[in-house]
Design an enzyme around this catalytic site. Sequence first.
Site, mmCIF file in Angstrom:
data_model
loop_
_atom_site.group_PDB
_atom_site.id
_atom_site.type_symbol
_atom_site.label_atom_id
_atom_site.label_comp_id
_atom_site.label_asym_id
_atom_site.label_seq_id
_atom_site.Cartn_x
_atom_site.Cartn_y
_atom_site.Cartn_z
ATOM 1 C CD GLU A 109 11.367 14.843 -13.174
ATOM 2 O OE1 GLU A 109 11.021 15.562 -12.226
ATOM 3 O OE2 GLU A 109 10.598 14.045 -13.755
ATOM 4 N N GLY B 89 12.458 9.396 -12.216
ATOM 5 C CA GLY B 89 11.781 8.259 -11.612
ATOM 6 C C GLY B 89 10.388 8.562 -11.128
ATOM 7 N N GLY B 90 10.068 9.841 -10.947
ATOM 8 C CA GLY B 90 8.713 10.202 -10.536
ATOM 9 C C GLY B 90 8.400 9.805 -9.106
ATOM 10 C CB THR B 91 5.123 9.773 -7.332
ATOM 11 O OG1 THR B 91 4.807 11.132 -7.639
ATOM 12 C CG2 THR B 91 4.613 9.446 -5.941
ATOM 13 C CB CYS B 92 6.787 4.861 -8.600
ATOM 14 S SG CYS B 92 7.014 3.118 -8.192
ATOM 15 C CG HIS C 68 -0.203 -29.549 0.513
ATOM 16 N ND1 HIS C 68 -1.184 -28.802 1.110
ATOM 17 C CD2 HIS C 68 0.397 -30.263 1.511
ATOM 18 C CE1 HIS C 68 -1.208 -29.064 2.411
ATOM 19 N NE2 HIS C 68 -0.249 -29.952 2.679
#
Length: 465
Positions: A37, A42-45, A449
Site C-alpha cells: 500500500e 482502506g483504499g478509496t472507499c 404497515h
Amino acid sequence: MKDGRRKFDAIVVGSGQGGTPLSLSLAEAGWKVALIERKAVGGTCINEGCTPTKTMIASARIAHLVRRAGDFGVHAGEFSLDLERVVQRKKQVVESFRKGSKKRILDSPNLSLIEGSARFVRERQLEVALLNGSTEFFEADTIVINTGTRPASPEIKGLDNVVAHDSTSIMELDELPEHLIVVGGGYVGLEFGQMFRRFGSKVTIIQRDKQLLSREDEDIAGMILEIMRDEGIEVLLDTEPLEVDSVGGDRISLRLQSSEKETTVVGSHLLLAAGRLPNTPDLNLEKNGIQIDGRGFIRVNSRLETTSKGVYAIGDVKGGPAFTHISYDDFRILKQNLLNGGSSTIEERFVPYVVFIDPQLGRIGLSEKEASSQGRDFRVAKLPFDRVARAIETDETRGMMKALVDSKTDQIIGAAILGVEGGEIMSAIQIAMMGGLPYTSLREGVFAHPTLVESLNNLFMTLDS
C-alpha cells in the site's frame, strides 16, 4: 529471499475493499502474503469515497431537516453551520475505519504490510519504493492488482491557473464556499452539489449531457433535476465548459457554451466531478505483459485474470462498475477460485447501486431505455411517492418507484427507486430478483404497515390496472 528478492505465495497491490479481505483470507488459509500500500489502508472507499462523503452528507441532511422543522410544528430557531466540526467528525470516522482495518492486517499471521509504491520489473516480480526511502524486490506466482482510480481532470482552457478542487480536496475546506461551481452532473457532482447547498452555499452544476445522470431514464433524471432546482441549485444542461480564469483575486470565472448561447458564471470555488481514471501509469504493466484499454483500465477475463497468467485485477482499476460492493464481490470470486478451485465469474451478476442524494436513487437491473435497446418485451410499473403512506406521514413525498417486468415470465428485470430510503427499497426488489420471484409475489406479499417496502404491493398492482 532469493537474489535479494523476497518470495511470497501471493502479492496484493492495493489495500482497497477487495485487496484487504483477499489478503486476510489467503493468509488465514496459510499462504504467505504481501499486501503493498503506497498511501493509506482502506483504499478509496474508506479514505476518500463512501465513508467520508456519506458522513458529511449526514450532516447536510440534518441541516436540511432543521430548516424544515417548522413544517412539522417544531420551532428550532436560528442555527448555524460549523464546517470545521463537520470536517472533524468526518476525519474521526475515517480514522476509526482506517485504524481498524490496519490493525486486522498487522495482527494477521502470514500477512506482511509493505508500505510503498510498487511497479513491475519483469514477469511476476515487483520493485517497491518504500516510504522509508529504500527499495526492495518482491516476487510471487500469484499477484493481484487493486490500485483503484483517481479523479479525472477535464480539458478546460486555463485550468492550471486557478485552484480547482476534486472529490478529495473539497472535503478538506475550512470555510464554506460562497458559490460552488460543479463541473459534472453525475453521482459525485450531485452528491456534493446538494450537500454544499444544504450547508448554505450557492451552487451551480454544469452538465455536458442533456440530462443529469446520463445512464438513467429521462423520467428519473427529470425528477432529479426538479429536486435539485427545488433546493435552489442552478443546473445548466447541455453546457460545455470552455475556459476558466481567476478574477478579482479569489473569484473564478468559467466561460460556458450551451446549445443556445455563450455565458459566464462566476463563483468562489470550483469542483471538478468529471469521472475517474485508473491508477495504472506507474505500475510498468508492460513489463509483465498486462494489457490495458484506451483509458488505462486493466483488461481482465470473466475470472478477473489479466492477459498475464497468474496476475489478476480487482476493483475499479479493471474498469466496469466502479462501486465498493463490486470490489468486494471481486474478492469473493477470486477467493473462491484461488482457495477452493472454484469457477466463479463476474458474468450475469447483479450490479445494484445507490446515488446518495436526498432522496436517494436506488438502481438494479435494466433501465427502460436499456431494455428497449435489447428488444425486450416488458411492462413498466410506476408509483409516485406522494401515494406512499409512510412517505406522506414523514412528509418525504418527492420521487417515484419504477420497475420493469418481463411480459412473458413475470420476472422483475429492473427497478429505479427515487425516494426516501430508495436504496433500501431497491434492495428488497433485488432479493426478489435473486430468488427468481415473479412480481406477483411482491404484489401479493404481506408487509408490515406502515413501512416503505409495503408500497411494493401498490407498485406492482399498477401493472394490473
